[in-house]
Design a protein around this motif. Structure first.
Motif, PDB file in Angstrom:
ATOM      1  N   HIS A   9       3.459  -0.337   3.018  1.00 30.51           N
ATOM      2  CA  HIS A   9       2.423  -0.487   1.993  1.00 30.51           C
ATOM      3  C   HIS A   9       3.007  -0.334   0.590  1.00 30.51           C
ATOM      4  N   GLN A  10       4.059   0.456   0.461  1.00 31.28           N
ATOM      5  CA  GLN A  10       4.651   0.697  -0.844  1.00 31.28           C
ATOM      6  C   GLN A  10       5.572  -0.443  -1.278  1.00 31.28           C
ATOM      7  N   THR A  11       6.002  -1.282  -0.332  1.00 28.20           N
ATOM      8  CA  THR A  11       6.937  -2.358  -0.669  1.00 28.20           C
ATOM      9  C   THR A  11       6.289  -3.390  -1.584  1.00 28.20           C
ATOM     10  N   GLU A  69       0.766  -4.687  -4.513  1.00 27.27           N
ATOM     11  CA  GLU A  69      -0.254  -5.631  -4.971  1.00 27.27           C
ATOM     12  C   GLU A  69      -0.939  -6.353  -3.826  1.00 27.27           C
ATOM     13  N   LEU A  70      -0.312  -6.369  -2.636  1.00 33.70           N
ATOM     14  CA  LEU A  70      -0.917  -7.026  -1.475  1.00 33.70           C
ATOM     15  C   LEU A  70      -1.942  -6.141  -0.785  1.00 33.70           C
ATOM     16  N   GLY A  71      -1.673  -4.831  -0.745  1.00 39.46           N
ATOM     17  CA  GLY A  71      -2.582  -3.924  -0.048  1.00 39.46           C
ATOM     18  C   GLY A  71      -2.275  -3.790   1.432  1.00 39.46           C
ATOM     19  N   PHE A  72      -1.218  -4.438   1.906  1.00 32.38           N
ATOM     20  CA  PHE A  72      -0.784  -4.339   3.303  1.00 32.38           C
ATOM     21  C   PHE A  72       0.710  -4.674   3.336  1.00 32.38           C
ATOM     22  N   PRO A  73       1.431  -4.327   4.412  1.00 33.58           N
ATOM     23  CA  PRO A  73       2.887  -4.532   4.425  1.00 33.58           C
ATOM     24  C   PRO A  73       3.328  -5.972   4.202  1.00 33.58           C
ATOM     25  N   ALA A 112      -4.423   3.251  15.157  1.00 30.99           N
ATOM     26  CA  ALA A 112      -5.300   3.334  13.989  1.00 30.99           C
ATOM     27  C   ALA A 112      -4.614   2.750  12.756  1.00 30.99           C
ATOM     28  N   GLU A 113      -3.331   3.027  12.586  1.00 32.80           N
ATOM     29  CA  GLU A 113      -2.590   2.474  11.443  1.00 32.80           C
ATOM     30  C   GLU A 113      -2.453   0.962  11.559  1.00 32.80           C
ATOM     31  N   GLU A 114      -2.176   0.484  12.772  1.00 33.14           N
ATOM     32  CA  GLU A 114      -2.074  -0.959  12.986  1.00 33.14           C
ATOM     33  C   GLU A 114      -3.400  -1.651  12.706  1.00 33.14           C
ATOM     34  N   THR A 115      -4.479  -1.046  13.174  1.00 33.67           N
ATOM     35  CA  THR A 115      -5.807  -1.621  12.956  1.00 33.67           C
ATOM     36  C   THR A 115      -6.148  -1.668  11.475  1.00 33.67           C
ATOM     37  N   ALA A 116      -5.801  -0.610  10.748  1.00 32.15           N
ATOM     38  CA  ALA A 116      -6.061  -0.592   9.302  1.00 32.15           C
ATOM     39  C   ALA A 116      -5.264  -1.690   8.603  1.00 32.15           C
ATOM     40  N   ASP A 117      -4.023  -1.894   9.038  1.00 33.32           N
ATOM     41  CA  ASP A 117      -3.193  -2.943   8.435  1.00 33.32           C
ATOM     42  C   ASP A 117      -3.787  -4.329   8.664  1.00 33.32           C
ATOM     43  N   LYS A 135      -6.664  -9.222   6.928  1.00 30.70           N
ATOM     44  CA  LYS A 135      -7.776 -10.172   7.043  1.00 30.70           C
ATOM     45  C   LYS A 135      -8.526 -10.295   5.718  1.00 30.70           C
ATOM     46  N   LYS A 136      -8.753  -9.170   5.067  1.00 30.45           N
ATOM     47  CA  LYS A 136      -9.476  -9.179   3.797  1.00 30.45           C
ATOM     48  C   LYS A 136      -8.689  -9.952   2.743  1.00 30.45           C
ATOM     49  N   GLY A 137      -7.369  -9.719   2.693  1.00 34.14           N
ATOM     50  CA  GLY A 137      -6.552 -10.393   1.693  1.00 34.14           C
ATOM     51  C   GLY A 137      -6.339 -11.871   1.979  1.00 34.14           C
ATOM     52  N   PHE A 138      -6.341 -12.238   3.253  1.00 39.18           N
ATOM     53  CA  PHE A 138      -6.020 -13.607   3.654  1.00 39.18           C
ATOM     54  C   PHE A 138      -7.258 -14.478   3.798  1.00 39.18           C
ATOM     55  N   LYS A 139      -8.431 -13.878   3.762  1.00 36.24           N
ATOM     56  CA  LYS A 139      -9.664 -14.581   4.127  1.00 36.24           C
ATOM     57  C   LYS A 139      -9.858 -15.882   3.366  1.00 36.24           C
ATOM     58  N   GLU A 140      -9.675 -15.884   2.047  1.00 32.22           N
ATOM     59  CA  GLU A 140      -9.959 -17.093   1.271  1.00 32.22           C
ATOM     60  C   GLU A 140      -8.924 -18.185   1.500  1.00 32.22           C
ATOM     61  N   PHE A 141      -7.820 -17.867   2.168  1.00 31.13           N
ATOM     62  CA  PHE A 141      -6.774 -18.852   2.454  1.00 31.13           C
ATOM     63  C   PHE A 141      -6.746 -19.253   3.927  1.00 31.13           C
TER      64      PHE A 141
END
Length: 547
Positions: A346-348, A351-355, A525-530, A535-541
């Motif tokens: 997540h820190q890498t 701006e994406l909000g996911f790895p 739980a961590e995988e599910t959160a990722d 999905k949220k970030g990719f939805k419009e694409f």
């Protein structure tokens, strides 16, 4: 799709002895909609231990023919035993209770006059039953569930009293309250028949997102719906109209919100057992090791230990152990997952909000793209995996634009294509755009190959085409202003590190300690959160939502 042959039908939850009210309402709707048939998915009669005098009189009127059933109606054998007088009439009438009202029974498959196949399993699940009992006894076994669909490869409608096991896995729609019992043999029945609708009954209404079954495209899609009882105090939906077209092929387009079938999912593996359960072949493209050596000794071992078949392959959705909670998008030929043990964190790329480490996986269980035998499926898979890569790249542009309007990230996509492999896929990883523009990514792969005494990368178009006819490792480097591909042949007698792509990029980005996915294990739980963040970030694409 042409609508000329489309017919409307209706399904009802438990009637619980309210025959006059339910059939009167059904008659009103039927006059407007002209339904082909109706199904009662829950209990027809009132429970004997709480039935009132009014309930008993209602039943008597129905059996005397004083209550009109307005159209052909099939009622499920619910979880409650039928009254003796009902069983007697059913046995005498060969399943017909009165005009227009017939039972579906404990285990039955039937074809309606309009050409629709209905398969039903009724009653409460039991480990064993006395086979001398009436065929209308409200119990069934696993053998009954298997027998109900015997001889059929598909059905239009499945009706069961119990729910299929795992039907609530991988869904955002949760049932409120305590759901009916869920049974593995019912899940197996649904998986085998791939019905367009699977109906059941419950104390509250429940509708799961549609789910697709594994198989060749176009893939069968099932909608699971459980109806509330008539007259329930919560006023939950007790009646549901639906449309079907007989003998129609599955649509080439999956419906919005469609998920992979949850019915092949078993218990989630524990984190501590990931290494032995997953084996290296899933995330290292491997043969049970982290290296590939196409020499005679390796080939001999491969014959003794054949590669996994689809229900053993962790990239195949038909595998009960496939971790569907990691799926981020479902296309017609390809699906996306977040990477297991991602190289980035997540820190890498905050701006994406996911790895951002993503896998693009074809449904076809083949070691290489060229091994897909059907030309149309092969081309469709090639087209869609490239379309997914383009969509991921567009996401990076939009989410990382600086004040100058340029993206801060580029991306690297890599693949290992080997005829002795297991299941072909691409890996996608964002990288700082500066590394692409300055040629650091290209140089990093060249230098690491040199350090390991690997064959040199080939970068000419014609030479790459020739190499891609055999075994190869390919890197696709991208930014808004630069495109670069490079291919390494894998046909020589050398030991190839299947973590090579991660190793190079890990060194470039200061993530060398995360080279191997096993060292980056996450909880479910961590995988599910990722995946939810992806999905949220990719939805419009995500073009898979398009009709």
């Amino acid at each position: 799709m042409p609508q000329a042959n489309r017919m409307y039908s209706v399904v009802i939850g438990a009637v619980n002895g309210k025959f006059s009210d339910v059939f009167a309402k059904l008659a009103t709707l039927h006059a407007k909609q002209n339904f082909a048939f109706a199904i009662i998915a829950g209990d027809l009669c009132a429970k004997s231990d709480i039935a009132t005098d009014a309930d008993r009189e209602e039943l008597a009127k129905l059996l005397r023919g004083e209550i009109t059933v307005p159209l052909s109606t099939y009622f499920a054998l619910g979880r409650q035993p039928l009254p003796d007088e009902v069983v007697d009439l059913l046995e005498k009438g060969h399943g017909e209770l009165c005009s227009n009202l017939s039972i579906l029974g404990r285990k039955v498959s039937m074809k309606t006059a309009d050409g629709f196949w209905i398969v039903a399993v009724g009653g409460a699940h039991s480990a064993s039953i006395d086979q001398s009992m009436s065929q209308y006894a409200a119990e069934y076994t696993n053998d009954d569930a298997q027998a109900a669909g015997k001889g059929l490869t598909n059905a239009d409608i499945v009706v069961t009293s119990d729910w299929p096991a795992h039907v609530q896995d991988g869904t955002k729609n949760r049932y409120t309250g305590t759901p009916p019992p869920s049974v593995d043999s019912i899940a197996n029945l649904c998986t085998s028949l791939k019905p367009r609708y699977h109906f059941s009954a419950s104390e509250a209404f429940y509708e799961r997102e549609p789910f697709f079954h594994n198989g060749p495209s176009p893939r069968s899609v099932t909608r699971f719906i459980s109806l509330a009882p008539y007259g329930n105090t919560a006023k939950a939906k007790w009646i549901y109209a639906f449309s079907l077209e007989p003998a129609v092929d599955a649509s080439k387009h999956l419906p919005p919100g469609c998920t992979a079938s949850p019915l092949t999912g078993g218990k989630k593996r524990k984190l501590e057992s990931q290494e032995s359960d997953f084996n290296s072949f899933r995330y290292a493209n491997g043969n049970g090791t982290d290296h590939y050596r196409p020499d005679q000794r390796r080939q001999k071992r491969s014959r003794n230990n054949p590669p996994p078949i689809p229900n053993q392959c962790y990239f195949c959705l038909s595998n009960p152990s496939c971790e569907k909670h990691m799926i981020g998008s479902i296309g017609a030929e390809v699906y996306l997952t977040v990477a297991k043990g991602p190289l980035s964190t997540h820190q890498t790329f905050p701006e994406l909000g996911f790895p951002g480490h993503v896998l693009m996986i074809p449904y076809e269980h083949q070691p290489t793209m060229s091994a897909i035998s059907d030309a149309a499926t092969r081309q469709a898979t090639v087209t869609e995996v490239q379309r997914y890569r383009d969509a991921l790249q567009r996401m990076l542009v939009e989410k990382t634009k600086g004040e100058d309007g340029r993206a801060k990230l580029g991306a690297v996509t890599w693949e290992i294509s080997r005829h002795s492999g297991v299941h072909f896929h691409w890996q996608f990883l964002p990288v700082p755009v500066d590394m692409v523009q300055r040629g650091l990514v290209e140089a990093g792969f060249d230098k690491e190959a040199e350090n390991l005494n690997y064959p040199k990368f080939v970068k000419g178009f014609k030479e790459m085409q020739e190499i891609e006819e055999g075994n190869f490792f390919k890197v696709m480097i991208w930014s808004e202003a630069l495109r670069k591909e490079m291919v390494m042949p894998l046909d020589g007698d050398f030991r190839f590190d299947l973590q090579f792509g991660r190793r190079v990029l890990g060194k470039l980005m200061g993530l060398a300690q995360r080279t191997h996915w096993k060292d980056c294990a996450q909880t479910v739980a961590e995988e599910t959160a990722d995946v939810e963040a992806f999905k949220k970030g990719f939805k419009e694409f995500d073009f898979s939502f398009e009709e």
